[in-house]
Design an enzyme around this catalytic site. Sequence first.
Site, PDB file in Angstrom:
ATOM      1  CD  GLU A 268       8.503   0.721  -4.805  1.00 37.31           C
ATOM      2  OE1 GLU A 268       8.384   1.295  -5.919  1.00 37.31           O
ATOM      3  OE2 GLU A 268       9.283  -0.222  -4.603  1.00 37.31           O
ATOM      4  CB  CYS A 302       3.395   3.561 -10.338  1.00 36.77           C
ATOM      5  SG  CYS A 302       3.746   1.813 -10.112  1.00 36.77           S
TER       6      CYS A 302
END
Length: 511
Positions: A268, A302
């Site tokens: 990720e 993010c």
Amino acid sequence: MPQFIALSAAARHWVLRRKLLCASACLRHRAAMSTLLINQPTYAWLRELGLREENDGVYNGTWGGRGEVVTSYCPANNEPIARVRQATTKDYEETVKKAKEAWKIWADIPAPKRGEIVRQIGDALRRKIKVLGSLVSLEMGKIYVEGVGEVQEYVDVCDYAVGLSRMIGGPVLPSERPGHALIEQWNPVGLVGIITAFNFPVAVIVAEVLEQNNLPGAICSMTCGGAEIGSALAKDERVDLVSFTGSTHVGKLVSLMVQERFGRQLLELGGNNAIVVFEDADLNLVVPSTVFAAVGTAGQRCTTTRRLMLHESIHDDVVERLSKAYKQIRIGDPWDSNTLYGPLHTKEAVEQYKAAIEQAKQQGGTIVCGGKVMDRPGNYVEPTIITGLAHDAPIVHKETFVPILYVLKFKTEEEAFSWNNEVKQGLSSSIFTKDMGRVFRWLGPKGSDCGIVNVNIPTSGAEIGGAFGGEKHTGGGRESGSDSWKQYMRRSTCTINYSKDLPLAQGIKFE
């Protein structure tokens, strides 16, 4: 991290993390005990979470740690919170051995019973949600409501996992051979190593639940450490899956080490996320959505919106509205309920912000608002809007983890979709439009190439029911909902002959 515990009904959990509480870059030199926030009456609530002046950074059924002592700092004032003693490679070895032994016990427990343990973990988090949220706010600089939201997401995933523990299964497939059954069996992948920013008190809570159920604490182990521990984990063939959350640069290094031993990995990584606004968009949705996605968490998600693409016919109007909205953002103490915007996480992030501003100006950008470091204690910078840059300017294509929004002007749908996809990352994206044909083109094969593809909502704020993750340099991993659980499992195709004959597939005769 929550997703792994959600799947601890299928695997073994332990964590590598680099610092004391939540963050990955808030380490400094040793602070004098008298100056630690944990010793001040205002922060006495930290002790409710089991924290002390100096905390053990290793848990594998017992607490310990024989490595370097590091300090965690509060980004709102740069004062030291508390210290933690990290792991040595010897601590790591002991932890892996204990985790492998604990797996033998955990794997024999039926999945619904494992789900019950996860339910208890979720309930324990619920009971501490406010104080844990305060801790996230204290160490990360997130505003309080976002800190509580972080813990709530963990709780939600625990709830999701409880349901999964009674639902995970494989199909029974039709066999072409008489007297045969063809089934798909899913089993736990084994030991999962997670390199992440992890919350120390959550490890305490999980450990308490395991102990209350007479289970080995090593089921959920933790080793706090730096690059040496991270490399050991990535290269360790005893670790069946390595999950890494962090930058694309470090993720690539981890990936190469895991791949070298043909290990499994879940990445990720970064995102350079865009909102695309067409001429028919509802601007009353566009402006608050953009502000939330670009300014929330001070641009340190993010999924933060870093590029805003506006149709040329509405460009000036939207920029004007956004500029007015930015000037109304309430900046302040993260624990103040009126605050909407807190500090950056580290002093290094402040330097990255300053460097990005200068690069943007050198490449032709114009600062519409913001652009300065704020004159106050802590790591505060002004949320910034920059216009006038080319869509392919180097700074636009670089993910900088700060609250800078690059506004681009486009003419056609084809141009906008192309610009969205031209960056290396592929995490989150969103368009604002009322044209249903355009919506489905955006969702289709020539539309967004991201893992998260939204319509008329921001790029951030994903629900846990869907799979979370992205493509390209974002890493390809998926967490949370949908069928993300499969990444933590291994699949076996099983053919069972319950007849007295031995027919072969594809009609082959071997007599």
